[in-house]
Motif scaffolding. Structure first.
Motif, mmCIF file in Angstrom:
data_model
loop_
_atom_site.group_PDB
_atom_site.id
_atom_site.type_symbol
_atom_site.label_atom_id
_atom_site.label_comp_id
_atom_site.label_asym_id
_atom_site.label_seq_id
_atom_site.Cartn_x
_atom_site.Cartn_y
_atom_site.Cartn_z
ATOM 1 N N SER A 42 12.900 24.919 91.384
ATOM 2 C CA SER A 42 12.928 24.074 92.259
ATOM 3 C C SER A 42 12.905 24.325 93.989
ATOM 4 O O SER A 42 13.645 25.457 94.118
ATOM 5 N N ILE A 43 11.948 23.207 94.807
ATOM 6 C CA ILE A 43 11.887 23.093 95.873
ATOM 7 C C ILE A 43 13.344 23.720 96.833
ATOM 8 O O ILE A 43 13.445 24.686 97.759
ATOM 9 N N TYR A 44 13.741 22.820 96.180
ATOM 10 C CA TYR A 44 15.883 22.819 97.006
ATOM 11 C C TYR A 44 16.406 24.364 96.887
ATOM 12 O O TYR A 44 16.585 25.780 98.096
ATOM 13 N N ASP A 45 15.926 24.786 95.534
ATOM 14 C CA ASP A 45 17.186 26.262 95.145
ATOM 15 C C ASP A 45 15.858 27.416 95.808
ATOM 16 O O ASP A 45 16.490 28.529 96.644
ATOM 17 N N PHE A 46 14.868 27.052 95.471
ATOM 18 C CA PHE A 46 13.659 28.162 96.455
ATOM 19 C C PHE A 46 14.607 28.726 97.988
ATOM 20 O O PHE A 46 14.499 29.396 99.139
ATOM 21 N N LEU A 47 14.251 27.188 98.989
ATOM 22 C CA LEU A 47 14.581 27.243 100.369
ATOM 23 C C LEU A 47 15.776 27.556 100.644
ATOM 24 O O LEU A 47 16.049 28.485 101.530
ATOM 25 N N VAL A 48 16.740 27.309 99.425
ATOM 26 C CA VAL A 48 18.054 28.099 100.378
ATOM 27 C C VAL A 48 18.509 29.062 100.019
ATOM 28 O O VAL A 48 18.855 29.525 101.166
ATOM 29 N N GLU A 49 17.129 29.660 99.501
ATOM 30 C CA GLU A 49 17.689 31.569 99.439
ATOM 31 C C GLU A 49 16.844 31.631 100.391
ATOM 32 O O GLU A 49 17.174 33.074 101.153
ATOM 33 N N ALA A 50 15.587 30.969 100.932
ATOM 34 C CA ALA A 50 15.344 31.880 101.634
ATOM 35 C C ALA A 50 15.590 31.473 103.211
ATOM 36 O O ALA A 50 15.900 32.260 103.942
ATOM 37 N N PHE A 51 16.649 30.393 103.310
ATOM 38 C CA PHE A 51 17.808 29.831 104.612
ATOM 39 C C PHE A 51 19.065 30.811 104.608
ATOM 40 O O PHE A 51 19.216 31.703 105.708
ATOM 41 N N THR A 52 19.016 31.376 103.460
ATOM 42 C CA THR A 52 20.240 32.190 102.986
ATOM 43 C C THR A 52 19.523 33.775 104.069
ATOM 44 O O THR A 52 20.709 34.320 103.580
ATOM 45 N N ASP A 53 18.384 33.825 103.130
ATOM 46 C CA ASP A 53 18.079 35.611 103.052
ATOM 47 C C ASP A 53 18.436 35.588 104.828
ATOM 48 O O ASP A 53 18.139 37.060 105.727
ATOM 49 N N ASN A 54 16.926 34.661 105.943
ATOM 50 C CA ASN A 54 17.471 34.843 106.919
ATOM 51 C C ASN A 54 18.126 34.683 107.923
ATOM 52 O O ASN A 54 18.513 34.246 109.117
ATOM 53 N N PHE A 55 19.063 33.921 107.212
ATOM 54 C CA PHE A 55 20.167 33.261 108.221
ATOM 55 C C PHE A 55 21.112 34.810 108.154
ATOM 56 O O PHE A 55 21.908 35.361 109.266
ATOM 57 N N ASN A 56 21.642 35.275 106.818
ATOM 58 C CA ASN A 56 22.818 35.890 106.311
ATOM 59 C C ASN A 56 22.469 37.470 107.535
ATOM 60 O O ASN A 56 22.070 38.256 107.117
ATOM 61 N N THR A 57 23.586 38.233 108.345
ATOM 62 C CA THR A 57 22.759 39.536 109.178
ATOM 63 C C THR A 57 23.755 40.669 107.417
ATOM 64 O O THR A 57 23.794 41.504 108.813
ATOM 65 N N THR A 58 24.455 40.517 106.644
ATOM 66 C CA THR A 58 25.140 41.186 106.089
ATOM 67 C C THR A 58 24.133 41.317 104.654
ATOM 68 O O THR A 58 24.700 42.956 104.345
ATOM 69 N N ALA A 59 24.219 40.338 103.777
ATOM 70 C CA ALA A 59 23.530 40.442 102.518
ATOM 71 C C ALA A 59 22.811 40.912 102.281
ATOM 72 O O ALA A 59 22.106 40.874 102.739
ATOM 73 N N SER A 60 22.501 42.193 101.316
ATOM 74 C CA SER A 60 20.622 42.443 101.124
ATOM 75 C C SER A 60 19.783 41.195 101.034
ATOM 76 O O SER A 60 20.882 40.112 99.539
ATOM 77 N N PRO A 61 18.721 40.855 100.962
ATOM 78 C CA PRO A 61 18.262 39.341 100.579
ATOM 79 C C PRO A 61 17.317 39.592 99.496
ATOM 80 O O PRO A 61 17.152 40.884 98.865
ATOM 81 N N LYS A 62 17.494 38.478 99.171
ATOM 82 C CA LYS A 62 17.223 38.223 97.642
ATOM 83 C C LYS A 62 15.635 38.322 97.655
ATOM 84 O O LYS A 62 14.713 38.784 95.953
ATOM 85 N N LEU A 63 14.602 37.840 98.534
ATOM 86 C CA LEU A 63 13.832 37.387 98.703
ATOM 87 C C LEU A 63 13.307 37.827 99.669
ATOM 88 O O LEU A 63 13.437 38.888 100.372
ATOM 89 N N SER A 64 11.645 38.499 99.378
ATOM 90 C CA SER A 64 10.832 39.718 100.685
ATOM 91 C C SER A 64 10.268 38.738 101.735
ATOM 92 O O SER A 64 11.075 37.044 102.608
ATOM 93 N N LYS A 65 10.496 39.583 102.357
ATOM 94 C CA LYS A 65 10.240 39.603 104.634
ATOM 95 C C LYS A 65 9.283 37.869 104.581
ATOM 96 O O LYS A 65 9.666 37.830 105.414
#
Length: 832
Positions: A205-228
């Protein structure tokens, strides 16, 4: 149907000389019979294969052939015309075939059309798709363009698709998602997102995807789930004029669901300043800056760097510009006051120090209060406002005007004969134009104090073809309107009319436009007049305006916005807004004058003013114990006959003030106010404080040649190869900012030679004033997209610097720097 078949066949005959048409169900014989194709011979296949074959193969004319059969197409081993069919073209009339022919696509795309047949049932969608199709489009290309039509985007680009889809979701519009599913495009769409962004989900879903995108680019500690690639996706969304409102809404929703506020509560300021995804981040940064500023735990340099860093972030303007400007001006104000070490040696020395540097403190206070009011937020800025008010009042206004008062106390006479005196204005600044027979416009703004004059001067130096100079003048005392206005007129003697506060100029009354016009006419030895600014602005520059101007050599133009706002107790809190309005009005007025062929202009004032935003304390008022006959009294001066007061006031006779009348004037010392019933106490003038009696004289000349230029921006280029997905670039501002060398705003990005964007974008305003070039270096790291190491590997690309176009929301190319992409395949892997 006949019309469509006719059109389709005419289109096909542009590329083919022979067309075979099998009407398997014998449904379109009438349509065949009705066809009228110019230059085409119709042949009905009825056991006459050899005849038709001979006719076609022996043809030496330009005629073309349509071979029609209303029976099923024979098997290949039974088809005597198979060789011709293979050499030429077979026309189809099923639904998919008609659509393909309408689109100009080959029969090989029939399965694609059948799979998405619902999409093609709308003429509007088909017409839009037609406009997008190009020669050589693959199945993937066509589906991409179908998605563009479905999502109604201007660009056939996956990032744009997501921006449109996300914005629709944020607005509660689920139609786009339903359309993707209805047209069987959903699987294709999510497969493209998976391939580019590494997003996987059983129920995407578009919202689920965007949540992961925002999380990756905000989280400074965890490994990203999506590509750069998501970094560029979100950066471009913020820059999109069409979809930026959707980014705002989706960011707000994700911040709530991810509980970003609790994360920010534990995030240090130094890390928070790097985030641009959430509105809450700016609130966090502003909160921390305010708190650190209040307790003196941040340097002015560090604070200004943070504000500069946030200048081009998503929510800076319009949401938080007033907040950031408030803390910026508050920090500068505190810094300037803390480093003050000033002693006044004389009136001339005080005038020089104030007009050279000290005026900046009053300017910074005005700008802080202006932005504080614009923020409409007492809670976050209230503590800072209290601190600013305290240090401005106690450490600046009171402390240094007390020192200044010691100079005033030692004066026997107010210096009206000195060149820096307002009383010498006409002689020093206007008479030279009269003698040279040059026209001059004098703009007099009531209560325009010196620091306001500096701001208009700086605006004018940055306005092309305007030359501006400024100097300070010492206003007449008491510093009130009637005396100040009269002092600016040509005169020999000034006097106060007995029993009033009205001023006589060589015995003539000076109140009002008519009186001032008369004085100018009789005393200037020139064709001179006076007019209200509002009346002047009503003239048409090319007709009535020029006719009016031709009659005079000296034109005094009066405007009363600042004083009128500040003197009214109901509007005094808006006095700094009135200053901003006045400065903008000046720009319009000066341009109107120049359009009337006016080249020489002077801006000045009758007096300045004191202003304190917060309600005054009891200690700010003084009791003067006035005795004698009082003719006029306000917060800052008293006029009368044989009047005296206590040590809280300084007494002058009219003679000591350079007036030809008799009487006395009492001036409260320093910045104290007298108690006057009903009068406002925040905005005052009439006294001898630096802010009240130092006024600007801004000399403006309209030039025929350019007077300004923008700074140049270059880069330090150590290599012409890009070997990793991160490119570090050092930008250099080649000149320092000054009065005539102006700032330049740029937007930089890596682009392919075909214009494809291959990196995130960097926006910056180069306005650095440092003399040392190394201090004018700005660094940025560009994140390159996967295409840079894929489709464009080993290709030449360019770093493009763009600048905004004047009066248009568009950018134009400023400079380009070329590189060769040579990124190793190992750079495509995220760290693991």
């Amino acid at each position: 149907m006949s019309i469509k078949i006719q059109e389709a066949l005419e289109k096909k005959f542009r590329d083919h000389d022979v067309i075979f048409w099998y009407d398997d169900r014998n449904e379109l014989k009438e349509s065949f019979d009705a066809l009228d194709l110019k230059g085409v011979e119709k042949c009905h296949l009825q056991s006459n294969e050899f005849e038709i074959k001979y006719k076609i193969t022996s043809n030496t004319t330009k005629i073309k052939f349509l071979v029609y059969s209303n029976t099923p197409k024979p098997k290949p081993n039974e088809n005597w015309l198979l060789d011709l069919e293979l050499a030429y073209h077979v026309f189809h009339t099923d639904q998919e075939a008609i659509i393909l022919q309408d689109l100009g696509l080959e029969f090989s795309f029939k399965e694609l059309v059948g799979e998405h047949i619902q999409f093609f049932k709308s003429k509007e969608r088909v017409d839009k798709l037609k406009d997008l199709l190009g020669k050589g489009d693959s199945h993937r290309d066509i589906r991409y363009k179908m998605v563009a039509v479905t999502l109604n985007t201007d660009y056939v680009n996956l990032n744009t698709f997501i921006h449109a889809h996300g914005t629709a979701f944020a607005n509660g519009n689920e139609k786009l998602q339903r359309d993707l599913e209805r047209y069987e495009l959903s699987d294709f769409y999510w497969t493209q997102i998976q391939n580019k962004f590494k997003y996987t989900s059983k129920t995407p879903s578009i919202y689920d995807f965007l949540v992961e995108a925002f999380t990756d680019n905000f989280n400074t500690t965890a490994s990203p789930k999506l590509s750069k690639e998501t970094r560029l996706l979100l950066a471009l969304w913020k820059d999109s004029i069409t979809y930026r409102e959707g980014f705002d809404k989706i960011s707000f929703q994700i911040a709530s669901d991810l509980q970003v506020e609790s994360i920010l509560n534990t995030l240090p300021l130094e890390k928070a300043v790097n985030d641009e995804l959430f509105k809450l981040t700016d609130k966090k940064i502003i909160h921390d800056l305010v708190q650190r500023l209040i307790i003196n735990e941040i340097s002015n340099e560090s604070l200004q760097n943070i504000v500069k860093q946030r200048e081009h972030t998503f929510w800076y303007n319009p949401h938080f510009v007033a907040f950031y400007q408030s803390v910026s001006f508050a920090s500068q104000l505190q810094y300037q006051i803390q480093k003050l070490k000033v002693e006044f040696m004389s009136v001339e020395n005080g005038l020089e120090q104030y007009t050279t540097s000290l005026y900046e403190i009053d300017y910074l206070y005005r700008k802080f209060i202006l932005n504080y009011r614009r923020s409409n937020q007492d809670n976050i800025l209230a503590g800072l406002a209290q601190k600013v008010e305290k240090i401005y009042t106690n450490d600046w206004l009171l402390h240094y005007n007390d020192k200044w008062q010691s100079i005033i106390d030692d004066l026997e006479n107010w210096p009206v004969a000195k060149n820096y005196s307002q009383r010498q204005f006409f002689k020093n600044h206007i008479q030279p134009f009269v003698e040279k027979k040059q026209r001059v416009f004098v703009i007099i703004s009531d209560a325009l104090r010196f620091e306001c004059g500096v701001e208009i001067h700086k605006r004018l130096t940055q306005e092309n073809r305007y030359d501006s100079e400024i100097e300070g003048a010492l206003a007449s005392l008491p510093s009130y309107t009637q005396l100040g206005m009269a002092s600016l007129l040509p005169h020999k003697d000034l006097s106060i009319k007995e029993g009033t506060d009205q001023i006589l100029v060589d015995g003539m009354p000076s109140m009002g436009i008519a009186s001032r016009s008369k004085i100018l006419t009789e005393n200037s030895e020139a064709r001179a007049t006076a007019i209200l600014a509002e009346d002047f602005m009503k003239f048409s520059a090319n007709t009535t305006g020029r006719d009016f101007v031709k009659q005079y050599d000296v034109i005094y133009i009066y405007h009363n916005n600042i004083d009128d706002t500040g003197d009214d107790t109901t509007s005094q809190d808006k006095v700094f807004d009135a200053v901003e309005s006045e400065l903008n009005f000046f720009m319009d007025l000066l341009k109107k004058i120049s359009n009337m062929n006016g080249n020489n202009m002077i801006i000045t004032s009758d007096h300045g003013f004191l202003y304190q935003y917060e309600t005054l304390e009891e200690s700010d008022f003084t009791t003067a114990d006035i005795k004698g006959v009082v003719d006029k009294q306000n917060r800052r001066f008293v006029l009368g006959t044989d009047i005296t007061g206590n040590d809280g006031v300084k007494c002058f006779t009219h003679e000591q003030l350079g007036l030809k009348s008799t009487g006395n004037a009492l001036i409260p010392k320093s910045v104290n106010r007298l108690r006057v019933k009903g009068a406002g106490s925040k905005f005052i003038h009439g006294g001898a404080s630096l802010q009240e009696i130092i006024i600007p004289v801004v000399k403006v000349n309209k030039k025929r040649q350019d007077t300004t230029a923008q700074v140049e921006i270059d880069i330090i280029k150590s290599t012409d190869k890009i070997t990793t997905n991160l490119l570090a670039v050092s930008f250099i501002q080649t000149e320092q900012i000054d009065d005539t060398m102006l700032e330049r705003k740029i937007k930089a990005s890596i682009q392919a030679e075909d214009g494809t964007l291959l990196s995130d974008q960097f926006t910056y305003t180069f306005d650095i004033k440092e003399e040392n070039q190394r201090q004018r270096e700005v660094k940025n790291r560009f994140q390159l997209t996967a295409q840079a190491s894929g489709k464009y590997k080993n290709k030449r690309v360019k770093l493009v610097l763009e600048e905004p176009m004047d009066r248009a929301n568009k950018w134009r190319t400023y400079k380009e720097y070329y590189y060769t992409l040579n990124i190793s395949f190992t750079n495509d892997f995220d760290e693991f």
